[in-house]
Design a protein around this motif. Structure first.
Motif, PDB file in Angstrom:
ATOM      1  N   UNK A  12       0.822  -1.203   0.000  1.00 40.65           N
ATOM      2  CA  UNK A  12       0.000   0.000   0.000  1.00 40.65           C
ATOM      3  C   UNK A  12       0.855   1.251   0.000  1.00 40.65           C
ATOM      4  N   UNK A  13       0.240   2.342  -0.459  1.00 42.98           N
ATOM      5  CA  UNK A  13       0.907   3.638  -0.469  1.00 42.98           C
ATOM      6  C   UNK A  13       0.096   4.594   0.377  1.00 42.98           C
ATOM      7  N   UNK A  14       0.662   5.031   1.481  1.00 39.59           N
ATOM      8  CA  UNK A  14      -0.034   5.980   2.354  1.00 39.59           C
ATOM      9  C   UNK A  14      -0.051   7.366   1.715  1.00 39.59           C
ATOM     10  N   UNK A  15      -1.221   7.938   1.590  1.00 40.85           N
ATOM     11  CA  UNK A  15      -1.368   9.249   0.941  1.00 40.85           C
ATOM     12  C   UNK A  15      -1.370  10.389   1.932  1.00 40.85           C
ATOM     13  N   UNK A  16      -1.866  10.128   3.128  1.00 36.54           N
ATOM     14  CA  UNK A  16      -1.890  11.212   4.091  1.00 36.54           C
ATOM     15  C   UNK A  16      -2.450  10.798   5.439  1.00 36.54           C
ATOM     16  N   UNK A  17      -2.141  11.594   6.437  1.00 36.33           N
ATOM     17  CA  UNK A  17      -2.716  11.431   7.767  1.00 36.33           C
ATOM     18  C   UNK A  17      -3.600  12.640   8.032  1.00 36.33           C
TER      19      UNK A  17
END
Lengths: 252, 252
Positions: B83-88
């Motif tokens: 997975x690729x984390x896009x933002x918090x």
DNA sequence: CGTACTATTGAGCGCTCTCAAAACCAGTGG
DNA sequence: CCACTGGTTTTGAGAGCGCTCAATAGTACG
């Protein structure tokens, strides 16, 4: 495309060719009257030349710009002549959406080759969009699309190798040119290797080496600024491979 | 903040605390009546827990979500569990703006800790914004702000070293927490090292090493998920140094 | 008190950057 | 037409940052 029964697609396309608003009115149900009103607020394009500015870093935000022909790069200049290229903008694409919030341009927009650009005063567009719900909707979509685009790029810069970045860049150019009815496999790059590298977060030398390698591998032919994509599938494979192979981070 | 003479800031703030719309109504001139109508369309927040989804990759887009308390991460799952984390997303921030265009969520949103989230049906928000020009303006600003944010991140991922990325990340967290009246120097990270690394395009080990190094250098104290920023100026210097020193690419 | 997970620390390697030089191109003036 | 000049692109060699692999330590939970 969507549910634009109000007016035929062809009519809109013709109207848009006049008003040059590209993305703004294409895929929606504007009435001819709407299109006319939209057309009224657009300042006609005069030809701009390589090196001309649409706006500069720090200037107050007044208008959006739509590329009719040619190409534009946006970038943030930093002290010492250094700069970070944010994007290259092809015909049909809109520039300046990032400045709506602060009402100041955080980046500069410089013309890469002789181009025709339309200027759309934002305050008038905003007014108009308030009277035309479908235009408002289209504005939301445009802004949202820009976010999606940035998100995609984020993925490229954050996770992909040099090879994957250049392949993604070329395919992006190809896809966008196709959308405007231009050849998706045979085109000229109006930006320098240096600018491509800057944009992709790579050194000039790396970009150059990759072009050479891609050519050796038969993926494309490149001569100076002219590029001919030969094996699109292989390029796709390079980009997709990344998301599958690398970074299999199984977060809970 | 801006020119909201129509109604006192405090009144809006209180109203917003109820409607929980955070960024949506804070910095603008909505009348009490407007706020009430806005409040009407918002679905009340029920508590969500770690691991719950706001929406998943591929689901059709219906609503925007506003974080009231807690935190959420957005990410694009790829096959194989990668997975690729896009933002918090922290309290006051809006989730889902990228899905307006295609009307499908391209990413998933997962709750990181027990959180309160408000849901805002987009179609109704869109209607309402058409009747309230200042709300429409606020929507444009919100979308534009998101673009600016992504652009900034692009710069980080494209050009900065591991050290600079983590410093930028911590300062970003700090700044956003301060905006919500929370401590900008003393906070808990609800995400794992793994997720931070994924987000910043770094390996877990690199993130861990950097936390240790920063602590050794007296820039911060870190214990597990608890972080205390000690020398903010030094952290700023790390981030700024990059734009000055590196990448002095003098493009013509 | 074991199990599973997350975080930390260490050693070695590879990708991409940096530095350096040569090749190439475009425009200018003799 | 050709030499000269400034710029861009290409190519080569070496170094460093951050990744990978691997092992240890710390933490949460039943």
């Amino acid at each position: 495309m969507t549910e634009s029964k109000v007016i035929s697609f062809e009519t809109i396309r013709v109207a848009c060719r006049n008003c040059t608003l590209g993305a703004l009115c294409l895929p929606m149900g504007l009435t001819p009257d709407d299109v006319e009103r939209l057309d009224d607020i657009v300042k006609r394009a005069r030809p701009l030349h390589r090196g001309d500015f649409l706006f500069r870093n720090g200037q107050s935000f007044r208008s959006l710009y739509v590329v009719k022909t040619g190409s534009v790069k946006t970038y943030t200049p930093s002290e010492e002549g250094g700069e970070q290229v944010l994007g290259f903008h092809l015909p049909g694409e809109i520039i300046g959406l990032d400045a709506i919030d602060k009402e100041v341009h955080a980046c500069s927009a410089k013309v890469l080759e002789t181009s025709a650009i339309c200027e759309v005063p934002f305050s008038r567009l905003e007014e108009l969009s308030n009277r035309i719900p479908s235009l408002q909707h289209q504005m939301y979509r445009l802004l949202s699309k820009e976010i999606s685009h940035d998100t995609e790029l984020l993925l490229v810069l954050g996770k992909k190798s040099a090879e994957e970045r250049l392949a993604a860049f070329l395919l992006s150019m190809s896809k966008r040119l196709r959308q405007r009815g231009l050849s998706p496999t045979d085109f000229y790059l109006s930006m320098s290797r240096h600018e491509i590298g800057n944009y992709l977060g790579l050194a000039v030398e790396t970009v150059s080496r990759l072009f050479t390698r891609f050519q050796d591998e038969g993926l494309l032919k490149v001569d100076r600024k002219h590029v001919e994509l030969i094996d699109m599938e292989a390029l796709e494979a390079i980009v997709v491979r990344a998301t599958a192979d690398n970074h299999q981070q199984h977060l809970t």
